[in-house]
Design an enzyme around this catalytic site. Sequence first.
Site, PDB file in Angstrom:
ATOM      1  N   LYS A   9       0.824  -1.320   0.091  1.00 29.65           N
ATOM      2  CA  LYS A   9      -0.154  -0.014   0.004  1.00 29.65           C
ATOM      3  C   LYS A   9       0.868   1.249   0.044  1.00 29.65           C
ATOM      4  O   LYS A   9       1.819   1.286   0.831  1.00 29.65           O
ATOM      5  CB  LYS A   9      -0.895   0.046   1.396  1.00 29.65           C
ATOM      6  CG  LYS A   9      -2.055   1.072   1.160  1.00 29.65           C
ATOM      7  CD  LYS A   9      -1.217   2.342   1.936  1.00 29.65           C
ATOM      8  CE  LYS A   9      -2.272   3.705   1.878  1.00 29.65           C
ATOM      9  NZ  LYS A   9      -1.756   4.787   2.607  1.00 29.65           N
ATOM     10  N   GLY A  43      -4.652  11.027  -0.227  1.00 27.75           N
ATOM     11  CA  GLY A  43      -5.381  12.115   0.299  1.00 27.75           C
ATOM     12  C   GLY A  43      -4.910  13.728  -0.073  1.00 27.75           C
ATOM     13  O   GLY A  43      -5.616  14.471  -0.141  1.00 27.75           O
ATOM     14  N   ASP A 160      -5.514   2.264   3.296  1.00 23.14           N
ATOM     15  CA  ASP A 160      -5.054   1.365   4.347  1.00 23.14           C
ATOM     16  C   ASP A 160      -5.953   0.112   4.610  1.00 23.14           C
ATOM     17  O   ASP A 160      -5.606  -0.964   4.610  1.00 23.14           O
ATOM     18  CB  ASP A 160      -4.620   2.193   5.483  1.00 23.14           C
ATOM     19  CG  ASP A 160      -3.405   2.972   5.575  1.00 23.14           C
ATOM     20  OD1 ASP A 160      -2.470   2.656   5.285  1.00 23.14           O
ATOM     21  OD2 ASP A 160      -3.782   4.180   5.839  1.00 23.14           O
ATOM     22  N   LYS A 219      -4.071   3.063   9.494  1.00 20.04           N
ATOM     23  CA  LYS A 219      -3.029   2.222   8.817  1.00 20.04           C
ATOM     24  C   LYS A 219      -2.477   1.209   9.847  1.00 20.04           C
ATOM     25  O   LYS A 219      -2.478   0.110   9.209  1.00 20.04           O
ATOM     26  CB  LYS A 219      -1.773   3.448   8.946  1.00 20.04           C
ATOM     27  CG  LYS A 219      -0.569   2.764   8.089  1.00 20.04           C
ATOM     28  CD  LYS A 219       0.357   3.900   7.939  1.00 20.04           C
ATOM     29  CE  LYS A 219      -0.013   5.366   7.575  1.00 20.04           C
ATOM     30  NZ  LYS A 219      -0.462   5.120   6.209  1.00 20.04           N
TER      31      LYS A 219
END
Length: 269
Positions: A9, A43, A160, A219
């Site tokens: 990720k 983001g 996440d 996360k």
Amino acid sequence: MGFRPLVIKIGGSVLENLHPSFFRECGQLMEQGIHPVVIHGGGPEISRVQKRWGLSARFVDGLRITDDEGLKVVEMVLAGRINKSLTARFCASRASAVGISGVDGGLLEVEQKDPVLGWVGEVTAVHPRLLYSLWESGWIPVVASLGLDGSGNRYNVNADTAAGAIARELAAERLILVTDVPGIWKREGNSRKLLSRVTPEEVREMIQSGEIVGGMIPKVRAALTGLETAAGGVLITDGSIPGCLGGEMGTRIVKEATTDDVVPHLSTK
């Protein structure tokens, strides 16, 4: 054909600073018979575009509140600019990659997480058929974190969370969370110490105490989800550093406290 899934990720905060070797390393892993799937966020770029459009970025526990207009921005940025930019960088590094989203092939099935968050999806199922098809043809899937519900509605999915769910479904050998920080920090008096290894119990205690806050909460929760089946554990590492996928750097989240090196290194030589 046997598959050895590795879930990677990439956080939106590190996208522009990813070390060029990252893309080559992913290609080398494919050559070694390891099958990476790359899930990415975006983001910071979403927030910049929202600001240009006169929209405000609001968050609850690190999750972006996504209304109708916000979803348009999320789809445009994630599945458009960022996904194709990442795919292009893979191809430029001679690593065969295909950019998709969690909507494609019904990969990420979701339901609304909380009406307060708007179009934010909670992953209820992962359907990895498309991933296997791409791997079998020699492609690295690069996945934008969007999802689809049973009525065909599209949702913003925390990357996440998506990575953790995919890692669990695939029983991935390892989940690697590539970010802009070297790992998890713990306060010690007036200073901080970078943890090389941490257990799920310690992670939960740090969330409870407030040492882990904001965007780090989803996360580490995703890490705990992925850890359920990831034999090699979970690694949080800094993507701006060469060799970040090898496992020598960052914070390893392991099932039990031990002095042994329970997380095998990945060779990216």
